[in-house]
Design a protein around this motif. Sequence first.
Motif, PDB file in Angstrom:
ATOM      1  N   LEU A  98       0.779  -1.296  -0.034  1.00 29.73           N
ATOM      2  CA  LEU A  98      -0.308  -0.068   0.423  1.00 29.73           C
ATOM      3  C   LEU A  98       0.897   1.274   0.189  1.00 29.73           C
ATOM      4  O   LEU A  98       0.407   2.240  -1.249  1.00 29.73           O
ATOM      5  N   PHE A 137      10.668  -1.299  -7.407  1.00 32.36           N
ATOM      6  CA  PHE A 137      10.595  -2.715  -7.314  1.00 32.36           C
ATOM      7  C   PHE A 137       9.496  -4.114  -5.970  1.00 32.36           C
ATOM      8  O   PHE A 137       9.344  -3.059  -5.018  1.00 32.36           O
ATOM      9  N   SER A 174       9.073  -6.837  -4.478  1.00 35.74           N
ATOM     10  CA  SER A 174       9.904  -8.852  -4.913  1.00 35.74           C
ATOM     11  C   SER A 174       8.735 -10.369  -4.681  1.00 35.74           C
ATOM     12  O   SER A 174       8.985 -11.599  -4.571  1.00 35.74           O
ATOM     13  N   ALA A 175       7.926  -9.685  -4.500  1.00 33.21           N
ATOM     14  CA  ALA A 175       6.691 -10.889  -4.837  1.00 33.21           C
ATOM     15  C   ALA A 175       6.092 -11.350  -6.275  1.00 33.21           C
ATOM     16  O   ALA A 175       6.444 -10.168  -6.970  1.00 33.21           O
ATOM     17  N   ASP A 187       9.088  -1.954   2.093  1.00 36.64           N
ATOM     18  CA  ASP A 187       9.286  -2.611   1.790  1.00 36.64           C
ATOM     19  C   ASP A 187       8.375  -3.321   3.867  1.00 36.64           C
ATOM     20  O   ASP A 187       9.081  -4.791   3.466  1.00 36.64           O
ATOM     21  N   GLY A 188       8.141  -2.656   3.827  1.00 40.14           N
ATOM     22  CA  GLY A 188       6.940  -3.367   5.024  1.00 40.14           C
ATOM     23  C   GLY A 188       7.352  -3.233   6.234  1.00 40.14           C
ATOM     24  O   GLY A 188       8.940  -3.026   6.641  1.00 40.14           O
ATOM     25  N   THR A 239      14.285  -4.508   4.779  1.00 35.60           N
ATOM     26  CA  THR A 239      16.286  -4.040   4.297  1.00 35.60           C
ATOM     27  C   THR A 239      16.525  -2.905   4.891  1.00 35.60           C
ATOM     28  O   THR A 239      17.339  -2.188   5.481  1.00 35.60           O
ATOM     29  N   GLY A 270       5.033   3.520   5.444  1.00 37.01           N
ATOM     30  CA  GLY A 270       4.492   2.542   5.736  1.00 37.01           C
ATOM     31  C   GLY A 270       5.122   1.518   6.689  1.00 37.01           C
ATOM     32  O   GLY A 270       5.857   2.031   7.771  1.00 37.01           O
ATOM     33  N   GLY A 303      -6.526   0.133  13.583  1.00 38.51           N
ATOM     34  CA  GLY A 303      -6.931   0.117  12.363  1.00 38.51           C
ATOM     35  C   GLY A 303      -6.209   0.794  10.796  1.00 38.51           C
ATOM     36  O   GLY A 303      -6.921   1.688  10.602  1.00 38.51           O
ATOM     37  N   SER A 304      -4.879   1.469  11.590  1.00 41.81           N
ATOM     38  CA  SER A 304      -3.945   2.858  11.379  1.00 41.81           C
ATOM     39  C   SER A 304      -2.904   2.587  10.007  1.00 41.81           C
ATOM     40  O   SER A 304      -2.734   3.750   9.880  1.00 41.81           O
ATOM     41  N   GLY A 305      -2.731   1.313   9.961  1.00 43.48           N
ATOM     42  CA  GLY A 305      -1.154   1.245   9.283  1.00 43.48           C
ATOM     43  C   GLY A 305      -1.548   1.721   7.851  1.00 43.48           C
ATOM     44  O   GLY A 305      -0.866   2.463   6.988  1.00 43.48           O
TER      45      GLY A 305
END
Length: 317
Positions: A14, A34, A36-37, A56-57, A61, A204, A215-217
Amino acid sequence: MTESIRIAISGGGLAGASLVHALLQYNHLDVHIFESANEFKEAGAAIGCDILIGADGIHSTVRKIIPGEDDAAANPRNTGWWCIMALKPYEEARACLGDEYVDVSDASEYGWVGDGTFLMHNVLSEGSLVQFVVTGSDDTNNMSNQWNRMVAAEEVRKLYAEWPPRLRNAVEKLLCDKAEQPAIYLWEHPPARTYVSGPICVTGDAAHATTPWQGSGAGMSIEDSLILSTLLGQAKTPTQACAGLKIYDQIRRGRTQQVVESSRGTGVVLTGKGEDTGLELEKLRKNTLPRWDFIVDFDAKKHREEAVEMMVKEVGP
Ligand SMILES: Cc1cc2nc3c(=O)[nH]c(=O)nc-3n(C[C@H](O)[C@H](O)[C@H](O)COP(=O)(O)OP(=O)(O)OC[C@H]3O[C@@H](n4cnc5c(N)ncnc54)[C@H](O)[C@@H]3O)c2cc1C
């Protein structure tokens, strides 16, 4: 003169997707994303990185590069809460919980607070499914690296044994129908001292992964994208883009870390452990909803104007 600025975004979740969408309006930004999935791939020539944005969540990295791997805030931490998520047919859920709590015309999410437990349900998929989330918690001392575990039906039964009969029966019928089920642990990032290092930044979940209690991420990711795209859109050179990243850090870090902190506190309240609320209904009613005020009553336009003002001060109009 405006120079072309190359921007690489690592991660197409997102945060990355909303950011690339916002940046594409600026012709002088050469944006590459980019992922990776397997389902989503960057196609094209390899590029050198003017600006690298880590979207990248939670397992980022890029985050580890910014403060350095040894920094205490480089990695996320397990909060000890776990949750089982289950989707059940609407009619089955309605039969267990009753018409007043499961109704296709009612978009509410229902949360039930127990002693160290929490049950949430809401209607999904145009009324065909009901989502259930049940929560418990473990001592984090022995499992700081665990992301998930199996939870036996017997354990859920025990945790919810003191709940009112209707809810206890719903948990039994809907959530103890298998001998054991997978649960995920809720992780969060400790507050980082910065989201930026030179031409590199995080956004993010890579910057401020949070427990989901408020519920705010996703909302924070979109706010990040608004500010980052505005600042990078104003930058005329790679040096100015780096100045923009610094301003992004200054303007976004406080708010996002406040949300992570507040979300953890909300989890304490919603699992009946709040110091001022415990399991007292009136206190819960009075103290829970206002926890969302600073998240919802937020003027994104003003936030963006502040960022622009800071950028103009830094690099000129
Ligand atoms: C149980 C739960 C419930 C939630 N409920 C809500 C809710 O109700 N409301 C809400 O707003 N938020 C909620 N969230 C949070 C929300 O899902 C996240 O905040 C949001 O999806 C974060 O988006 P992101 O793009 O930052 O990260 P992600 O969605 O994790 O995306 C990161 C992407 O980066 C990719 N990637 C990773 N490493 C690399 C690499 N080296 N190179 C390239 N790509 C890479 C990954 O494949 C992934 O696609 C919830 C989260 C959880 C866990």
